[in-house]
Scaffold this active site. Structure first.
Site, PDB file in Angstrom:
ATOM      1  N   CYS A 109      -2.905  24.163 -22.572  1.00 49.71           N
ATOM      2  CA  CYS A 109      -3.317  23.382 -23.776  1.00 49.71           C
ATOM      3  C   CYS A 109      -2.749  24.422 -24.662  1.00 49.71           C
ATOM      4  O   CYS A 109      -2.195  24.099 -25.612  1.00 49.71           O
ATOM      5  CB  CYS A 109      -4.886  23.785 -23.499  1.00 49.71           C
ATOM      6  N   HIS A 246      -6.633  24.491 -31.019  1.00 50.74           N
ATOM      7  CA  HIS A 246      -7.120  24.185 -29.981  1.00 50.74           C
ATOM      8  C   HIS A 246      -8.061  23.743 -29.929  1.00 50.74           C
ATOM      9  O   HIS A 246      -8.517  24.730 -30.029  1.00 50.74           O
ATOM     10  CB  HIS A 246      -6.330  24.703 -28.478  1.00 50.74           C
ATOM     11  N   ASN A 276     -11.983  18.410 -25.109  1.00 49.87           N
ATOM     12  CA  ASN A 276     -10.677  19.036 -25.162  1.00 49.87           C
ATOM     13  C   ASN A 276      -9.654  18.235 -24.437  1.00 49.87           C
ATOM     14  O   ASN A 276      -9.771  17.618 -23.197  1.00 49.87           O
ATOM     15  CB  ASN A 276     -11.236  20.836 -24.251  1.00 49.87           C
TER      16      ASN A 276
END
Ligand code: COA
Length: 319
Positions: A109, A246, A276
């Site tokens: 990520c 993020h 996500n």
């Protein structure tokens, strides 16, 4: 380094929280209150490569740069369609970006921030002028769709930026890693299984996560990383116009905003619609807000990523 174009691509299929509550023992209420997520895009016809190529084409168009002008393609992904050739090379072939050096990096990520840092280092050598930086994932391939603690969190998509060495808008950039805490978020690759060694299992594993541990890591580390990048830039949090972080969880974003003493209005989000998307979430959100005209020339923008590894990265840009 300056970002001169952005692009993104999301799969057509949208999966709502209600649809997930028919698959596993969960509810829209649980998912929304714990994460802020309402729905996510899941690839059915699309692949990591097709999403990345579309995001790249959109970014090149918005930058007014032809594929043949690219010197470098850096793709951040943990879900490329093939182990080899790499996603970056597949995108290079689709674009016809023959001159470019193309390679992938894996930092989950934080991947887009690490890829941007890598592109910046290449541009700083003076040998490369124009780079395409990608974050692209089809996390739906590595999620256990019977595990309610993870399957509600993730989505698929791709984002891209075109950067040039001809202008400089990067004011500060930091990255970090803590491999010793890495097992908090893990996914085992295929195991050695050959005539010389028998694998315990040949089944591919899925993402496993210690949710509370990752949550604590994120709320402690991200504000610190942003403060370090701001210190390098010589500015303070109050001077930042927009934070693009993020998109893991709305509660994490709220905790970061509280620790930085910055209003939530400065934090753009798309996790309600996208969940996500690991390395793709920062460049997708950046593209959405740029296209919506929400960032003006001269604005101070902070980008930050965090996740598996464990890894984190933040940078400060003058738009
Ligand atoms: N639906 C309903 N219940 C669920 C559920 C779901 N989708 N997922 C977990 N639960 C249950 C658990 O089984 C647990 O039940 P129990 O108390 O009977 O054991 C309960 O909900 C609470 O679980 P817990 O993990 O403590 O919840 P939480 O408040 O910590 O929230 C996360 C879970 C995953 C939302 C949270 O830990 C988080 O956001 N972590 C960071 C994850 C992340 O962003 N990772 C990616 C970073 S890149």
């Amino acid at each position: 380094m300056k970002i001169i174009g952005t692009g993104s691509s999301l799969p057509k299929k949208i999966v709502t929280n209600e649809a997930l509550s028919e698959l596993v023992d969960t509810s829209d209420e649980w998912i929304r209150t714990r994460t802020g997520i309402r729905e996510r895009h899941i690839a059915t016809e699309e692949t990591t490569t097709s999403l990345a190529a579309e995001a790249a084409e959109n970014a090149l168009k918005s930058a007014g740069v032809a594929p043949e002008e690219l010197d470098l393609i850096v793709a951040a992904t943990v879900t490329s369609d093939r182990i080899i050739p790499m996603l970056s090379c597949e995108v290079q072939a689709r674009l016809g970006a023959k001159k470019a050096v193309a390679f992938d990096i894996g930092a989950a990520c934080s991947g887009f921030l690490f890829a941007l840092g890598t592109a910046n280092a290449y541009l700083n050598t003076g040998k490369y002028q124009k780079a395409l930086v990608l974050g692209a994932e089809t996390l739906s391939k590595i999620i256990d769709w019977t595990d309610r603690s993870t399957c509600v969190l993730f989505g698929d998509g791709a984002g891209a930026v075109v950067v040039t060495s001809e202008e400089d808008s990067l004011l500060g950039m930091v990255q970090g890693s803590d491999g010793a805490s890495g097992m908090a978020l893990n996914c085992v690759n295929r195991m050695t299984d050959n005539p010389f060694h028998k694998a315990e299992s040949t089944t591919f594993s899925y993402v496993h996560m210690d949710g509370p541990a990752v949550y604590k890591f994120a709320v402690r580390t991200v504000p610190k990383a942003i403060q370090e990048a701001l210190a390098e830039a010589g500015i303070v949090a109050d001077e930042v116009d927009h934070y693009i972080l993020h998109q893991a969880n709305l509660r994490i974003l709220e905790a970061v905003s509280a620790r930085l003493k910055q209003p939530m209005e400065k934090f753009f989000t798309n996790l309600e619609r996208c969940g996500n998307i690991s390395a793709a979430s920062v460049p997708i959100l950046l593209d959405e807000v740029v296209r919506a005209g929400k960032i003006q020339k001269g604005d101070i923008v902070v980008l930050a990523g965090f996740g598996a590894g464990l890894t984190w990265g933040a940078c400060v840009l003058r738009w």
